[in-house]
Design an enzyme around this catalytic site. Structure first.
Site, PDB file in Angstrom:
ATOM      1  N   CYS A   1       0.847  -1.199   0.000  1.00 27.56           N
ATOM      2  CA  CYS A   1       0.000   0.000   0.000  1.00 27.56           C
ATOM      3  C   CYS A   1       0.885   1.252   0.000  1.00 27.56           C
ATOM      4  CB  CYS A   1      -0.979  -0.047   1.162  1.00 27.56           C
ATOM      5  SG  CYS A   1      -2.357   1.134   0.992  1.00 27.56           S
TER       6      CYS A   1
ATOM      7  N   GLU B   1      -2.330  -9.346   2.799  1.00 26.36           N
ATOM      8  CA  GLU B   1      -2.793  -9.979   4.036  1.00 26.36           C
ATOM      9  C   GLU B   1      -4.314  -9.975   4.143  1.00 26.36           C
ATOM     10  OE1 GLU B   1      -2.460  -5.607   5.131  1.00 26.36           O
ATOM     11  OE2 GLU B   1      -1.453  -7.029   3.805  1.00 26.36           O
TER      12      GLU B   1
ATOM     13  N   HIS C   1      -3.604  -5.019  -0.445  1.00 26.55           N
ATOM     14  CA  HIS C   1      -3.153  -5.624   0.810  1.00 26.55           C
ATOM     15  C   HIS C   1      -3.160  -7.144   0.665  1.00 26.55           C
ATOM     16  CE1 HIS C   1      -3.187  -2.077   3.541  1.00 26.55           C
ATOM     17  NE2 HIS C   1      -4.022  -1.603   2.628  1.00 26.55           N
TER      18      HIS C   1
END
Length: 212
Positions: free
Chosen positions: A87, A194, A192
């Site tokens: 990001c 994750e 992202h």
């Protein structure tokens, strides 16, 4: 092997830490440590720079920790440790950010971070939610990830790399949106990983196995 997630008070690291620790444990790829200690960053085998918020405030927060950026740059540029920016951490790779004025980035991948201007008036900014990854060129961190898989984005600005060969993947949101950039031992994802379920976890695994 030690993977360091750099903590510079730029967003919640909890979900990223959990995802990297899970994959490192499942694949036997060493330890994962969240730290702002320059000495620990300098000793890392690979470095992850997450980030949420505005480009200028994130750069200021990073520079506020004495010796931290110098340790990152020495590890990544001088000693060629694998690096992943996430990001705002990816946007920091650029030459300049144009959010609330102009702020210098790392300059590791030449280009500018500019506001997203979609062609359709009904497309809201920030670009937030799930979108397709459209792969532009092969790379080890994309192994096993097919074009058209989805990833999770939250951003109002995106990276325009000066050299098109540094663009690894993009998305479409009323026009092309840079999703992944990379060169040499450096990669960055605007989305992202994750929070991107199986696609993101595969990318994390690929990064932990990557030997540029």
């Amino acid at each position: 092997m030690l993977t360091v997630l750099v903590d510079y008070d730029s967003g919640n690291l909890h979900s990223a830490e959990k995802a990297f620790q899970r994959i490192a444990s499942e694949t036997g790829q060493g330890r994962v440590l969240v730290t702002s200690d320059p000495d620990q960053v300098a000793g890392a085998d690979r470095i992850v720079l997450p980030g949420d918020g505005a480009f200028p405030s994130c750069r200021t927060a990073l520079d506020r920790v004495d010796g931290l950026f110098a340790a990152i740059e020495d590890a990544v540029i001088a000693r060629r440790r694998p690096f992943l920016g996430i990001c705002i951490g990816m946007q920091m790779l650029a030459s300049r950010g144009h959010e609330n004025g102009q702020t210098h980035g790392f300059g590791w991948i030449p280009g500018d971070v500019v506001r997203i201007v979609p062609s359709a008036a009904d497309l809201k900014i920030p670009h937030m939610g799930w979108n397709e990854l459209l792969l532009d060129r092969p790379h080890p961190i994309l192994e096993g990830i097919e074009s058209g898989r989805h990833a999770y984005f939250v951003h109002s600005f995106h990276f325009h790399p000066k050299d098109p060969s540094h663009l690894l993947a993009h998305s479409d949101y009323g026009g092309p949106i840079t999703a992944i950039v990379g060169r040499d031992n450096i990669v960055g994802t605007q989305f992202h990983p994750e929070k991107s379920q199986s696609t993101g976890l595969r990318l994390i695994e690929n990064f932990l196995r990557w030997r540029p």
